[in-house]
Design an enzyme around this catalytic site. Structure first.
Site, mmCIF file in Angstrom:
data_model
loop_
_atom_site.group_PDB
_atom_site.id
_atom_site.type_symbol
_atom_site.label_atom_id
_atom_site.label_comp_id
_atom_site.label_asym_id
_atom_site.label_seq_id
_atom_site.Cartn_x
_atom_site.Cartn_y
_atom_site.Cartn_z
ATOM 1 N N TRP A 1 3.695 16.080 -3.713
ATOM 2 C CA TRP A 1 3.397 17.204 -2.815
ATOM 3 C C TRP A 1 4.508 17.408 -1.777
ATOM 4 O O TRP A 1 4.449 18.348 -0.993
ATOM 5 C CB TRP A 1 2.055 17.002 -2.117
ATOM 6 N N GLU B 1 -3.658 17.071 0.915
ATOM 7 C CA GLU B 1 -4.242 16.628 2.184
ATOM 8 C C GLU B 1 -5.723 16.291 2.023
ATOM 9 O O GLU B 1 -6.218 15.324 2.581
ATOM 10 C CB GLU B 1 -4.067 17.703 3.270
ATOM 11 N N THR C 1 -8.427 8.527 0.377
ATOM 12 C CA THR C 1 -7.889 7.919 -0.845
ATOM 13 C C THR C 1 -6.439 7.503 -0.628
ATOM 14 O O THR C 1 -5.684 8.223 0.023
ATOM 15 C CB THR C 1 -7.952 8.951 -2.002
ATOM 16 N N LEU D 1 -12.776 9.787 -7.494
ATOM 17 C CA LEU D 1 -12.109 9.821 -6.176
ATOM 18 C C LEU D 1 -13.109 9.586 -5.046
ATOM 19 O O LEU D 1 -12.724 9.214 -3.946
ATOM 20 C CB LEU D 1 -11.449 11.186 -5.939
ATOM 21 N N TYR E 1 -16.411 10.714 -2.364
ATOM 22 C CA TYR E 1 -16.558 11.715 -1.300
ATOM 23 C C TYR E 1 -16.470 13.132 -1.898
ATOM 24 O O TYR E 1 -15.550 13.903 -1.627
ATOM 25 C CB TYR E 1 -15.505 11.511 -0.201
ATOM 26 N N TYR F 1 -6.879 18.351 11.888
ATOM 27 C CA TYR F 1 -5.766 17.640 11.266
ATOM 28 C C TYR F 1 -5.252 18.397 10.036
ATOM 29 O O TYR F 1 -4.058 18.676 9.899
ATOM 30 C CB TYR F 1 -6.174 16.200 10.867
ATOM 31 N N ASP G 1 -3.594 12.094 12.747
ATOM 32 C CA ASP G 1 -4.483 11.390 11.824
ATOM 33 C C ASP G 1 -4.458 9.911 12.203
ATOM 34 O O ASP G 1 -3.847 9.538 13.224
ATOM 35 C CB ASP G 1 -4.049 11.604 10.357
ATOM 36 N N CYS H 1 4.834 1.111 10.669
ATOM 37 C CA CYS H 1 3.914 0.811 11.770
ATOM 38 C C CYS H 1 2.506 0.637 11.176
ATOM 39 O O CYS H 1 1.558 1.324 11.530
ATOM 40 C CB CYS H 1 3.939 1.948 12.795
ATOM 41 N N CYS I 1 8.477 -3.955 12.934
ATOM 42 C CA CYS I 1 9.225 -3.420 14.076
ATOM 43 C C CYS I 1 10.751 -3.536 13.924
ATOM 44 O O CYS I 1 11.462 -2.624 14.352
ATOM 45 C CB CYS I 1 8.755 -4.081 15.366
ATOM 46 N N CYS J 1 9.275 1.727 22.226
ATOM 47 C CA CYS J 1 7.897 1.276 21.988
ATOM 48 C C CYS J 1 7.418 0.294 23.071
ATOM 49 O O CYS J 1 7.886 -0.843 23.157
ATOM 50 C CB CYS J 1 7.805 0.629 20.612
HETATM 51 S S1 SF4 Z 1 8.271 -0.718 17.190
HETATM 52 FE FE1 SF4 Z 1 6.359 0.176 17.831
HETATM 53 S S2 SF4 Z 1 6.234 2.128 16.726
HETATM 54 FE FE2 SF4 Z 1 7.827 0.897 15.736
HETATM 55 S S3 SF4 Z 1 6.761 -0.195 14.056
HETATM 56 FE FE3 SF4 Z 1 6.749 -1.530 15.844
HETATM 57 S S4 SF4 Z 1 4.806 -1.101 16.843
HETATM 58 FE FE4 SF4 Z 1 5.217 0.606 15.468
#
Ligand code: SF4
Length: 375
Positions: free
Chosen positions: A27, A40, A46, A83, A85, A123, A141, A195, A202, A211
């Site tokens: 998509w 979406e 899923t 799927l 729902y 969303y 989301d 994340c 990180c 962050c």
């Molecule tokens: S630095 Fe912060 S925003 Fe980046 S992956 Fe780590 S926790 Fe997530």
């Protein structure tokens, strides 16, 4: 809240990362709002890898909004089958019919018109309009919210209304206005790939220097856990008839009634698709199931039926842990039940069914293979 040159650097780094490392998803190769919308809706509950084959199969049958609007609902549900729902599929088709009837077959570009369609919330509308038309609406989301909670070191339940609204304001502020579609996907991609809920990656994050959660050493514990509703156990019993030709009986989806409006209504728990005769039980399940079947088929001679236990299927629906006990009933001739359809037990997927019903059929088939056939 980031401003000025910091905001510029943040946007540049995240977008640059996304454009270089984004996953190649079907998509993402289109700007067709119908295809983006379908993806979406499928992705709402899923995983990406599970949704891809469904997405491709669905588009082979319904390549555009017109074919979807005109299709029999059973066929739409059949292609959605597995799927879960299923309300998503029903709403998708209702919305397609509205788009054809009210918008000349074109997905509306105005936010309020998009929000008025069945199954489309803030969303989904923001995602479709930004990706397909470049409209400046920021998405929020679960993935984007987790990223924002960590970036801002926001504590507490992010699903609480006020906190969620604050996160939406932050998402609106961060939105890169020149490429809102890519920006929104970049935020969600960061949440989906780096994340991630447990152990965020990180050191690979393109915006790690901004962050706060990471700086304070609390990123992994954010967002804080929601208070969980206690699990309720529900035991159901299902009757799987099998005649000498391997045919079985399935009951139709429950009609909309006051009874069905209750979340504990048994067929609704099993799903709103075709299903085996099922009831909620405690104590002796086979006795209760026999009584239920007699009520379902008044006048049918059922004295000689033997209910052979065919195994347990476990299933979770929100906070309910369902244990479904299936019973095989081998008969010479299938009884008549109003509205029921005869289908081969080995291939019940010609009708729209849920995964749970599929599992029950498999369990009954295994039991039938090891039980002597009814003479
Ligand atoms: S630095 Fe912060 S925003 Fe980046 S992956 Fe780590 S926790 Fe997530």
């Amino acid at each position: 809240m980031l401003n000025g040159s910091e905001l510029g650097t943040f946007r540049k780094q995240l977008l640059g990362w996304f454009r270089q490392f984004q996953r190649d998803l079907p998509w993402r190769r289109t700007k067709d709002p119908y295809r983006i919308w379908l993806s979406e809706i499928m992705l709402q509950q899923t995983r990406v890898s599970a949704a891809i084959p469904y997405y491709q199969r669905f588009l082979r049958s319904f390549p555009d909004v017109h074919t979807l609007a005109a299709a029999p609902q059973e066929e739409v549900l059949r292609l959605w089958s597995g799927l879960g729902y299923y309300g998503r599929a029903r709403n998708l088709q209702k919305a397609a019919q509205e788009i054809v009837a009210k918008h000349g077959g074109e997905f509306p570009t105005c936010l309020n018109d998009a929000l008025a369609l069945p199954g489309i919330g803030n969303y989904t509308a923001a995602a479709i309009l930004s990706i397909a038309f470049g409209a400046k609406h920021a998405v929020l989301d679960g993935n984007a919210a987790r990223v924002l909670a960590r970036l801002g070191a926001i504590r507490g339940d992010i699903r609480e209304s006020q906190r969620w609204q604050e996160l939406q304001k932050t998402a609106d502020h961060l939105l890169q206005p020149k490429s809102p579609g890519d920006w929104n996907q970049a935020m969600m991609e960061l949440g989906a790939t780096l994340c991630i809920p447990k152990s965020p990656l990180c050191p690979l994050c393109p915006v790690a220097q901004f962050c706060q959660g990471r700086r304070l050493g609390i990123a992994e514990s954010l967002p804080e856990k929601r208070k969980k509703r206690a699990t309720v156990e529900v035991t159901l019993a299902a009757a799987v008839f099998a005649d000498g030709k391997g045919q079985t009986l399935l009951l139709p989806p429950p009609k909309k009634t006051k009874e069905r409006a209750s979340a504990d209504h048994v067929p609704t728990l099993v799903s709103k698709m075709w299903h085996f005769p099922t009831l909620s039980v405690s104590g002796k399940p086979s006795g209760k199931l026999s009584a239920f079947l007699r009520k379902l088929m008044p006048g049918v001679q059922s004295r000689n039926w033997q209910l052979v236990p065919a195994g347990k299927v476990r299933h979770a629906v929100t906070y309910r842990a369902i244990i479904l006990l299936s019973f095989l009933i081998q008969v010479k001739k299938l009884p008549r039940i109003t509205g029921a359809k005869q289908v081969p037990l080995g291939d019940i997927s010609g009708l729209p069914i849920s995964n749970l019903t599929r599992k029950v059929a498999h369990a009954a088939l295994a039991a039938a293979a090891s039980a002597p056939a009814k003479q």
